[in-house]
Design a protein around this motif. Structure first.
Motif, short mmCIF file in Angstrom:
data_model
loop_
_atom_site.label_atom_id
_atom_site.label_comp_id
_atom_site.label_asym_id
_atom_site.label_seq_id
_atom_site.Cartn_x
_atom_site.Cartn_y
_atom_site.Cartn_z
N ARG A 162 0.80 -1.22 0.00
CA ARG A 162 0.00 0.00 0.00
C ARG A 162 0.84 1.27 0.00
O ARG A 162 0.47 2.26 -0.64
N PHE A 163 1.94 1.25 0.75
CA PHE A 163 2.67 2.49 1.01
C PHE A 163 4.15 2.34 0.69
O PHE A 163 4.72 1.24 0.74
N LEU A 164 4.76 3.49 0.42
CA LEU A 164 6.21 3.58 0.34
C LEU A 164 6.65 4.58 1.41
O LEU A 164 6.17 5.73 1.44
N LEU A 165 7.52 4.14 2.30
CA LEU A 165 8.00 4.97 3.40
C LEU A 165 9.28 5.68 2.97
O LEU A 165 10.16 5.07 2.38
N TYR A 166 9.34 6.98 3.27
CA TYR A 166 10.58 7.71 3.00
C TYR A 166 10.79 8.79 4.06
O TYR A 166 9.89 9.12 4.83
N ALA A 167 12.02 9.31 4.10
CA ALA A 167 12.39 10.36 5.04
C ALA A 167 12.79 11.60 4.26
O ALA A 167 13.31 11.51 3.14
N GLN A 168 12.57 12.77 4.87
CA GLN A 168 12.94 14.02 4.20
C GLN A 168 13.31 15.06 5.26
O GLN A 168 12.54 15.33 6.18
N ASP A 169 14.54 15.60 5.13
CA ASP A 169 14.95 16.65 6.07
C ASP A 169 14.77 18.01 5.42
O ASP A 169 14.24 18.13 4.32
N PHE A 170 15.22 19.06 6.11
CA PHE A 170 15.06 20.43 5.60
C PHE A 170 16.43 21.08 5.45
O PHE A 170 17.15 21.27 6.43
N GLN A 171 16.80 21.33 4.21
CA GLN A 171 18.04 22.04 3.88
C GLN A 171 19.26 21.44 4.59
O GLN A 171 20.11 22.16 5.12
N GLY A 172 19.30 20.11 4.59
CA GLY A 172 20.47 19.42 5.09
C GLY A 172 20.62 19.37 6.59
O GLY A 172 21.71 19.07 7.10
N ASP A 173 19.52 19.57 7.35
CA ASP A 173 19.65 19.63 8.82
C ASP A 173 19.69 18.26 9.49
O ASP A 173 19.87 18.16 10.70
N GLU A 174 19.53 17.17 8.70
CA GLU A 174 19.61 15.79 9.21
C GLU A 174 18.60 15.50 10.32
O GLU A 174 18.80 14.61 11.14
N LYS A 175 17.50 16.23 10.32
CA LYS A 175 16.41 15.99 11.26
C LYS A 175 15.13 15.75 10.45
O LYS A 175 14.27 16.62 10.32
N PRO A 176 15.01 14.56 9.86
CA PRO A 176 13.93 14.33 8.90
C PRO A 176 12.60 14.02 9.55
O PRO A 176 12.53 13.54 10.69
N ASN A 177 11.55 14.27 8.81
CA ASN A 177 10.26 13.67 9.11
C ASN A 177 10.11 12.42 8.27
O ASN A 177 10.81 12.22 7.26
N LEU A 178 9.20 11.53 8.69
CA LEU A 178 8.89 10.32 7.96
C LEU A 178 7.57 10.50 7.22
O LEU A 178 6.61 11.04 7.77
N TYR A 179 7.54 10.03 5.98
CA TYR A 179 6.38 10.22 5.11
C TYR A 179 5.92 8.89 4.54
O TYR A 179 6.73 7.99 4.30
N LEU A 180 4.61 8.78 4.29
CA LEU A 180 4.04 7.65 3.58
C LEU A 180 3.50 8.12 2.24
O LEU A 180 2.68 9.05 2.18
N LEU A 181 3.97 7.48 1.19
CA LEU A 181 3.43 7.70 -0.15
C LEU A 181 2.43 6.59 -0.44
O LEU A 181 2.81 5.41 -0.45
N ASP A 182 1.17 6.93 -0.65
CA ASP A 182 0.15 5.96 -1.02
C ASP A 182 0.38 5.56 -2.48
O ASP A 182 0.27 6.40 -3.39
N LEU A 183 0.72 4.30 -2.72
CA LEU A 183 1.09 3.86 -4.06
C LEU A 183 -0.09 3.67 -4.99
O LEU A 183 0.10 3.44 -6.19
N ALA A 184 -1.30 3.78 -4.47
CA ALA A 184 -2.50 3.71 -5.31
C ALA A 184 -3.00 5.11 -5.66
O ALA A 184 -3.29 5.42 -6.82
N GLU A 185 -3.08 5.97 -4.66
CA GLU A 185 -3.63 7.31 -4.85
C GLU A 185 -2.55 8.37 -5.09
O GLU A 185 -2.83 9.48 -5.53
N PHE A 186 -1.30 8.02 -4.78
CA PHE A 186 -0.16 8.94 -4.86
C PHE A 186 -0.37 10.20 -4.04
O PHE A 186 0.01 11.30 -4.41
#
Length: 625
Positions: A90-114
């Motif tokens: 159902r999902f793809l999990l990924y992390a994303q920080d802000f301008q290289g601060d190495e403090k990411p949030n975790l995100y779920l990409l719904d692979l059906a609805e995007f």
């Protein structure tokens, strides 16, 4: 002398390769070559997910596992790092920080609805080691949600959106989390200072934790997977008489004996475990070349080509019949390959080179060994320009890797290829403190940071001169992070050796670095350097800031404004102090970067500044780029 496996390496004659395809490389074309960080299989095995900077930003893409046109899945200006798909697809999990601060949030990409959901919604909080449960109904991760520098384990329910803490950090901060095959237990790595680690198993039903390998003051044990019956845990550990990393199995009881599977002279590390049978992939690190092997629990094994270069990642397909591999070498960038275990065939899936560049345009580094001040053998990769003569006329660069607990591998370094193509010899030593050469070698920097490692770099100067290619008056030194620190140490402690120095995201003052850096790094500093009060004299002697008046060579400093490892103030105060000495000092601080430069325009600007600076003070008579 520190004994290491490097004593077994043969040291051949240094030669300049004859190459009719040689030409000076163009920076823009070279840095449009793609980077690939990690790879995961789709649940049906039809696609491979990977994070790449095709657009100049790291985003997640998908490509058919049999090769085809890649499709971009995430679109962001920020660095987006792949984690893994949910087992139910159902999902793809990924992390994303802000301008290289190495403090990411975790995100779920719904692979059906995007559609995309931020599941952590925090600011300046670190997360790591996120893993899905086998049924895909929850995922776990370690995070700083209760305070900076502390990493308990949390569980997230994707349907309810709820997060709860399930494992505390009192027994040590958590990392390297692995679900058991039945989803009832977690294998954890525990640490208190990120130097020594232990392994445990946490029962999710009873709340009981069993310490398999306690945290001590000399060994590292890292969990990596489970046997199919869920009765044993795979670990990579150096808890053996040789002090080298190897793959072992641990039974689920207090303090079991290590069942060593890959123990040998060189470090070996677990890469992945088959989801369908008791077979695993591991790499053997032979002085910076990472060989990939498959092994079962009966001891049968095979080596997976290619045998030179490095394997950044290897992942079994969901049916266990194929391996997705990220491979690179000194003369070839990272690309994804798929290996068919039954047919024993290897197929290239991605092509990272652009603009008509080919492998023949690059130099393959030569593995060399030279004696340091105490006769300890230092292994290094030497990049020798093509078609040059041994007439003592050529400029050279000593390149110091970061860490220090890291290693210069036979991997892809476009900047080093650029310098080599423009006539510089480049040597990249694996100085003491580096990984890959045994525990004693790695730990030799305790209370000696900026000492033995720096002397190993200085010994590289004599080695370069002995090749008969290098002009002793045209040697520069450069590096990033720890390499940036050692560049500053070299310029202050051995000021007459260098024609120039380029220091990238460096540490300059142990006191202010310790005060301002991330709490995880503070623990590391104290392990390495002792207490800032009790060991004040050492901290001061090994802080190049206090010796800036010794610098004679021109200095270029490059830094990221959001760096949590070597805060930007380190660069700013070093520039101020060096300028008082009357030497040439150039500085560039990238406002939207952290510890290193991830945005393509900043990568290109940094290498262009470095190339122009070195050309002015050290190098050839003309350059392009």
């Amino acid at each position: 002398m520190i004994p290491t496996p490097a004593t077994r390496l043969a040291n051949g004659t240094v030669t300049s390769p004859s190459n009719p395809s040689h030409r000076p490389l163009d920076i823009d074309k070279l840095y449009y070559t793609r980077g690939i960080l990690s790879v995961q299989w789709s649940v049906d095995g039809e696609h491979l997910y990977f994070d790449t900077n095709i657009t100049g930003r790291y985003n997640i893409w998908a490509v058919p596992s049999n090769r085809g046109w890649p499709v971009q899945l995430t679109v962001s200006d920020e660095r987006t790092l792949l984690q893994e798909p949910s087992p139910d697809g159902r999902f793809l999990l990924y992390a994303q920080d802000f301008q290289g601060d190495e403090k990411p949030n975790l995100y779920l990409l719904d692979l059906a609805e995007f559609t995309i959901r931020n599941i952590t919604n925090t600011d300046k909080v670190g997360y790591r080691d996120a893993k899905w449960s086998p049924d895909g109904r929850s995922l776990v991760f370690a995070g700083e949600r209760e305070g900076p520098g502390t990493y308990p384990v949390f569980q997230f329910d994707p349907d309810k959106g709820a997060i709860k803490k399930i494992v505390g950090h009192e027994a040590g901060d958590c990392e390297s989390i692995e679900y058991s095959p039945d989803g009832h237990k977690l294998a954890l790595t525990r640490t208190r200072n990120y130097q020594y680690t232990g392994a445990s198993v946490y029962d999710l039903e009873t709340g009981n934790e069993t310490m398999l390998a306690p945290i001590d003051d000399k060994t590292t044990t890292i969990t990596g997977g489970w046997t199919r019956d869920g009765k044993r845990v795979y670990v990579t550990s150096n808890a053996n008489d040789r002090g080298v990393d190897a793959v072992a199995l641990l039974e689920l009881k207090q303090g079991p004996e290590f069942q060593w599977l890959t123990l040998q002279d060189w470090d070996s590390q677990l890469v992945d475990v088959s989801p369908t049978e008791d077979k695993f992939a591991y790499v053997v690190n032979e002085a910076g070349n990472l060989r990939l092997l498959l092994r079962d629990l009966n001891g049968e094994e095979e080596e997976i080509p290619p045998t030179q270069g490095v394997v950044r990642a290897a992942r079994f397909s969901p049916d266990g019949k194929r391996l997705a591999i990220i491979h690179a070498s000194g003369d070839s960038p990272h690309d994804i390959w798929v290996y068919d275990l039954k047919a024993r065939t290897l197929k290239q899936i991605t092509d990272s080179l652009v603009g008509g560049l080919h492998r023949e345009n690059f130099v393959s580094p030569q593995l060399v060994v030279y004696p340091s001040f105490d006769q300890t053998p230092i292994a290094a990769f030497l990049y020798v320009p093509a078609n040059i003569k041994a007439d003592h006329s050529h400029p050279a660069i000593i390149y110091s890797h970061g860490g220090p607990q890291w290693e210069h591998f036979n991997s892809w370094f476009p900047g080093l290829q650029y310098y080599t193509s423009h006539g510089y010899l480049v040597i990249a030593p694996n100085f003491r403190g580096s990984t890959g050469f045994g525990r004693e070698f790695t730990e030799s920097l305790r209370k000696d940071a900026g000492g033995g490692d720096l002397n190993d770099l200085v010994a590289a100067v004599d080695y370069l001169i002995s090749t008969a290619y290098v002009d002793p008056n045209r040697i520069a030194i450069t590096g990033g992070s720890w390499g940036g620190y050692l560049t500053l140490m070299a310029l202050t402690k051995y000021p007459d050796l260098w024609a120039a120095g380029v220091s990238i995201v460096p540490l300059a003052n142990w006191f202010t670095a310790h005060e301002n850096e991330d709490p995880v790094l503070q623990k590391n500093d104290e392990w390495l350097m002792g207490d800032p009060v009790a060991d004040r004299d050492l901290w001061q002697d090994r802080s190049p800031l206090f010796f800036a008046n010794k610098i004679r060579a021109p200095l270029l400093l490059l830094a990221g404004h959001n760096d949590i490892r070597c805060p930007v103030r380190e660069t700013e105060q070093m520039a101020e102090a060096a300028r008082k000495n009357g030497v040439t000092v150039e500085v560039k601080i990238y406002e939207n970067e952290g510890h290193g430069f991830a945005r393509r325009e900043n990568e290109i600007d940094a290498i262009k500044r470095s190339a122009k600076f070195l050309e002015t003070h050290v190098g050839q008579r003309s350059t392009k780029g």
